[in-house]
Enzyme design. Structure first.
Site, short mmCIF file in Angstrom:
data_model
loop_
_atom_site.label_atom_id
_atom_site.label_comp_id
_atom_site.label_asym_id
_atom_site.label_seq_id
_atom_site.Cartn_x
_atom_site.Cartn_y
_atom_site.Cartn_z
N THR A 175 -46.77 -46.51 -18.22
CA THR A 175 -47.61 -46.78 -17.05
C THR A 175 -48.35 -45.52 -16.65
O THR A 175 -49.56 -45.53 -16.40
CB THR A 175 -46.73 -47.30 -15.88
OG1 THR A 175 -46.11 -48.52 -16.30
CG2 THR A 175 -47.57 -47.55 -14.64
N ASN B 96 -48.04 -57.53 -25.37
CA ASN B 96 -46.62 -57.63 -25.01
C ASN B 96 -46.15 -59.05 -24.68
O ASN B 96 -44.97 -59.30 -24.58
CB ASN B 96 -46.34 -56.72 -23.81
CG ASN B 96 -47.32 -56.91 -22.68
OD1 ASN B 96 -48.52 -56.75 -22.87
ND2 ASN B 96 -46.83 -57.26 -21.52
N GLN C 218 -46.07 -51.54 -27.67
CA GLN C 218 -45.37 -52.58 -28.42
C GLN C 218 -45.56 -52.41 -29.93
O GLN C 218 -44.79 -52.96 -30.71
CB GLN C 218 -45.86 -53.97 -28.00
CG GLN C 218 -45.62 -54.30 -26.54
CD GLN C 218 -44.17 -54.63 -26.21
OE1 GLN C 218 -43.37 -54.93 -27.10
NE2 GLN C 218 -43.82 -54.58 -24.94
N SER D 148 -44.12 -45.53 -24.98
CA SER D 148 -43.00 -45.59 -24.03
C SER D 148 -41.67 -45.51 -24.77
O SER D 148 -41.51 -46.09 -25.85
CB SER D 148 -43.08 -46.91 -23.25
OG SER D 148 -41.96 -47.03 -22.41
N HIS E 285 -38.55 -46.68 -23.71
CA HIS E 285 -37.57 -47.78 -23.61
C HIS E 285 -37.97 -49.05 -24.34
O HIS E 285 -37.20 -50.02 -24.36
CB HIS E 285 -37.25 -48.07 -22.13
CG HIS E 285 -38.31 -48.77 -21.36
ND1 HIS E 285 -38.22 -50.10 -21.03
CD2 HIS E 285 -39.48 -48.34 -20.84
CE1 HIS E 285 -39.29 -50.45 -20.32
NE2 HIS E 285 -40.07 -49.40 -20.19
N THR F 149 -41.11 -30.73 -13.60
CA THR F 149 -40.11 -30.28 -14.56
C THR F 149 -39.89 -31.35 -15.62
O THR F 149 -39.63 -32.51 -15.28
CB THR F 149 -38.78 -29.98 -13.83
OG1 THR F 149 -39.04 -28.95 -12.86
CG2 THR F 149 -37.71 -29.52 -14.81
N CYS G 167 -43.35 -57.75 -16.80
CA CYS G 167 -44.10 -56.85 -15.92
C CYS G 167 -44.95 -57.62 -14.94
O CYS G 167 -45.35 -57.11 -13.91
CB CYS G 167 -45.01 -55.94 -16.75
SG CYS G 167 -44.10 -55.01 -17.96
C1 LIG Z 1 -43.80 -51.96 -21.04
C2 LIG Z 1 -45.26 -51.74 -21.26
C3 LIG Z 1 -45.96 -50.76 -20.52
C4 LIG Z 1 -45.30 -49.96 -19.44
O1 LIG Z 1 -44.41 -49.03 -19.97
P1 LIG Z 1 -43.38 -48.25 -19.00
O2 LIG Z 1 -42.87 -47.15 -19.87
O3 LIG Z 1 -42.34 -49.25 -18.64
O4 LIG Z 1 -44.14 -47.75 -17.84
C5 LIG Z 1 -47.30 -50.59 -20.79
N1 LIG Z 1 -47.92 -51.31 -21.73
C6 LIG Z 1 -47.29 -52.26 -22.46
C7 LIG Z 1 -48.04 -53.02 -23.51
C8 LIG Z 1 -45.94 -52.50 -22.25
O5 LIG Z 1 -45.32 -53.43 -22.96
#
Ligand SMILES: *Cc1c(COP(=O)(O)O)cnc(C)c1O
Length: 399
Positions: free
Chosen positions: A85, A166, A195, A215, A217, A255, A344
């Protein structure tokens, strides 16, 4: 939820993934032993150690996405952020500030099916006098590169098109779009590849990508860590959103999240290392689920592209079923965790992505997203298929 289900199968890997144990093990010492602040690298060995490991992770990330010069990873092209994000916001708003200041342009090209982390910053910029073209997609959710080319004007400074969606898993022709963008001066190409990493081969240089969001996670790494790739000729133009101590070469103060950065490095390394093997396994599971659902359920439709789609994505519509009830009650009771639209945008009434590919209300409202993960087995999939078939046919018979 009434009682504990006999078994739990998580099928929401587009929303988030578990942290791979190999990632966790790499991260651990950076919480409790090597906890120094990288900014203290000149003062003592704890700072020095943390900084070294962070820089090593930066190289790993650069290398994994093909950001290389003379065979060596260009570590300086990676800016660590709090997640995709922030990366998306930094790319769009950071370049918009520069474009305004230098009179380069006021026009952005994006698509109707982007993540909110792209669409919302674009909306804010529209309020500030920028113009945004939201390109439509075809019935499979793909952006046509010719539409991108046709939308470019003198004022266009940024094209932002996601690598893979996504919700419906559709993969976009990123290389073709990158090629179009590269023909213009002062026109940057950004892609949200959250993704796509680990699912398709990503090569920022070969694909003409100037900026790219990642990202942790979504690729079996930790939450709250991400990165923005920005090639060195563009990096100087990017205005920071967060200012302060001048971390991340002035592009993102604060940081650094050292354990997170170490985790992101390990996660992306694993994601690209065994990509083909993992993709084959997940595709096999995904196709197995689809074939069983298709064989046993009369009213079912596939959303997204039949071939150009993420290996772990199965987005289907059950037009004659109340899928809210199906997902949130029936499947949940059986421990099957799937999603309606995208996590989301759970605040939305209907998915903007499905609305972009269809006018059929029942299809849009009947969509369920199964997001498969690397550690699932054929046994898990057969259990899911049986459960879904049973519950869908049960709900349908009530009509
Ligand atoms: C999950 C996702 C995000 C946001 O990622 P975060 O690390 O959770 O902020 C942005 N773009 C896509 C396509 C996502 O699937």
């Amino acid at each position: 939820m009434s009682s504990d289900p006999p078994r739990e199968v998580y099928l929401d890997h587009h929303a988030t993934t578990p942290v791979d144990d190999r990632v966790l093990q790499e991260m651990k010492p950076f919480f409790t032993e090597h906890y120094g602040n990288p900014a203290s690298k000149a003062n003592h060995s704890y700072g020095h150690r943390a900084n070294n490991r962070m820089e090593q992770a930066r190289e790993t990330v650069a290398d994994a996405i093909g950001a290389r010069a003379g065979g060596e990873p260009v570590a300086k092209s990676i800016i660590f952020t709090s997640g995709a994000t922030e990366s998306d916001n930094l790319a769009i708003r950071g370049l918009a500030q520069h474009a305004k200041k230098t009179d380069i342009g006021t026009h952005i090209i994006t698509s109707e099916i982007e993540h909110e982390a792209i669409l919302e910053p674009c909306k804010i910029l529209e309020d500030k006098g920028f113009e945004v073209t939201y390109l439509p997609v075809d019935e499979y959710g793909q952006v046509d590169p010719e539409d991108v080319a046709a939308a470019i004007r003198d004022e266009t400074f940024l094209i932002s098109i996601m690598a893979a969606n996504n919700e419906i898993g559709t993969i976009n022709p990123i290389k073709e779009i990158g090629k179009i963008a590269s023909d213009y001066e002062d026109l940057w190409f950004h892609t949200d590849a959250v993704q796509a990493i680990g699912a398709v081969n990503i090569d920022v240089q070969g694909m003409g990508i100037d900026l790219m969001s990642i990202s942790g996670h979504k690729i079996y790494g930790p939450k709250g860590i991400g990165a923005l790739y920005v090639n060195l000729k563009t990096k100087g133009k990017l205005e920071p959103l967060l200012v302060g101590g001048g971390h991340e070469s002035g592009k993102r103060s604060g940081t650094p999240n050292v354990p997170g950065i170490v985790g992101l490095g390990k996660a992306i390394e694993l994601a690209v290392e065994n990509r083909e093997e993992r993709v084959t396994h997940i595709e096999m599971l995904r196709d197995r689920l689809w074939e069983q659902l298709l064989a046993e359920i009369d009213n079912i439709e596939l959303n997204g592209h039949p071939e150009e789609r993420l290996p772990n994505n199965l987005n289907v519509s059950f037009p004659t079923v109340n899928v809210r009830e199906l997902v949130r009650m029936s499947l949940t009771d059986h421990g099957v965790m799937a999603a309606l639209g995208s996590a989301c945008s759970s605040g939305e009434d209907t998915s903007h992505v499905l609305e972009a590919i269809s006018d059929d209300k029942d299809r849009i409202e009947g969509a369920v997203r199964f997001g498969l993960g690397k550690d699932l087995t054929t046994d898990d999939i057969d259990y899911v298929a049986d459960t879904v078939v049973e519950e869908v046919n049960l709900t349908e018979s009530l009509f």
